[in-house]
Enzyme design. Structure first.
Site, PDB file in Angstrom:
ATOM      1  N   LYS A 121       0.791  -1.194   0.071  1.00 36.33           N
ATOM      2  CA  LYS A 121      -0.013   0.056  -0.031  1.00 36.33           C
ATOM      3  C   LYS A 121       0.872   1.119   0.100  1.00 36.33           C
ATOM      4  O   LYS A 121       0.646   2.368  -0.609  1.00 36.33           O
ATOM      5  CB  LYS A 121      -1.126   0.115   0.997  1.00 36.33           C
ATOM      6  CG  LYS A 121      -0.437   0.177   2.451  1.00 36.33           C
ATOM      7  CD  LYS A 121      -1.527  -0.256   3.570  1.00 36.33           C
ATOM      8  CE  LYS A 121      -0.949  -0.532   4.962  1.00 36.33           C
ATOM      9  NZ  LYS A 121      -0.139  -1.598   5.005  1.00 36.33           N
ATOM     10  N   ARG A 124      11.297   5.273  -0.977  1.00 34.07           N
ATOM     11  CA  ARG A 124      10.444   6.753  -1.764  1.00 34.07           C
ATOM     12  C   ARG A 124      11.710   7.502  -2.450  1.00 34.07           C
ATOM     13  O   ARG A 124      11.090   8.276  -3.301  1.00 34.07           O
ATOM     14  CB  ARG A 124      10.116   7.523  -0.248  1.00 34.07           C
ATOM     15  CG  ARG A 124       9.314   8.573  -0.456  1.00 34.07           C
ATOM     16  CD  ARG A 124       8.525   9.331   0.708  1.00 34.07           C
ATOM     17  NE  ARG A 124       9.369   9.641   1.724  1.00 34.07           N
ATOM     18  CZ  ARG A 124       9.569   9.126   2.980  1.00 34.07           C
ATOM     19  NH1 ARG A 124       8.953   7.970   3.249  1.00 34.07           N
ATOM     20  NH2 ARG A 124      10.361   9.587   3.802  1.00 34.07           N
ATOM     21  N   HIS A 175      11.507   2.683   4.031  1.00 31.85           N
ATOM     22  CA  HIS A 175      10.556   3.533   3.497  1.00 31.85           C
ATOM     23  C   HIS A 175      11.468   4.784   2.728  1.00 31.85           C
ATOM     24  O   HIS A 175      10.895   5.123   1.476  1.00 31.85           O
ATOM     25  CB  HIS A 175       9.600   4.089   4.386  1.00 31.85           C
ATOM     26  CG  HIS A 175       8.276   3.120   4.474  1.00 31.85           C
ATOM     27  ND1 HIS A 175       7.171   3.342   3.813  1.00 31.85           N
ATOM     28  CD2 HIS A 175       8.216   1.854   5.276  1.00 31.85           C
ATOM     29  CE1 HIS A 175       6.531   2.369   4.205  1.00 31.85           C
ATOM     30  NE2 HIS A 175       6.889   1.312   4.730  1.00 31.85           N
TER      31      HIS A 175
END
Length: 172
Positions: A16, A55, A51
């Site tokens: 997600k 990113r 993360h």
């Protein structure tokens, strides 16, 4: 009302966050990452590092674990903000023993008045067995209510499972 609110739901490690990041990267708007996690141990530090690497560059990061009013009112229509994630935000309030109804009301008010597009990541926690302890049951119920409120405000709701999106509301 913000220009566009997208809610991304999914289980743990469902893809997600990566899907939500992709929506923001494909936008022509300036990207803001609203980080709600608090780092209390090495495992969470590693997750945050993963993360960050996933990113990549091109994001303005705002670390705010609880108060939407410190993040959303200052955003503009030329920005897109990724809140990752509503589940950590809720956990922060629950563990601090805050008034969850008041916190949710503050979040919804900030969403309603935000000028930027919003992409909100949240865990779907209601698909498993009923937890054995009271805190876990309280969390699961609060997360379900939060997801319902977010979905009601969202223009688009996408369920991500195994990295694959299923549109529940709106269109991609």
């Amino acid at each position: 009302m913000p220009a566009n609110v997208t809610l991304i739901l999914g289980g743990a490690a469902s893809g997600k966050s990566a899907f939500a990041e992709g929506l923001c990267v494909n936008s022509t708007k300036d990207r803001v990452y609203w980080a709600t996690a608090q780092i209390f141990d090495a495992e969470m530090r590693e997750k945050v590092s993963r993360h960050l690497a996933q990113r990549g560059a091109g994001w303005t990061t705002v670390e705010e674990p609880e108060t939407a009013g410190r993040v959303l009112p200052g955003l503009t229509s030329g920005q897109i903000c990724l809140m990752d994630c509503a589940t950590m935000w809720l956990t922060n309030h629950l563990l601090a023993e805050h008034d969850l109804a008041a916190a949710e009301s503050e979040l919804m008010s900030a969403i309603d008045t935000c000028a930027a597009d919003l992409v909100i990541v949240s865990n779907e926690t209601g698909l498993g067995i009923v937890p054995e302890n009271a805190l876990a049951r309280r969390f699961r119920e609060a997360q379900g209510r939060l997801n319902i409120a977010l979905a009601a405000r969202a223009d688009r709701v996408v369920q991500v499972t195994a990295g694959l999106p299923l549109v529940l509301k709106g269109s991609l």
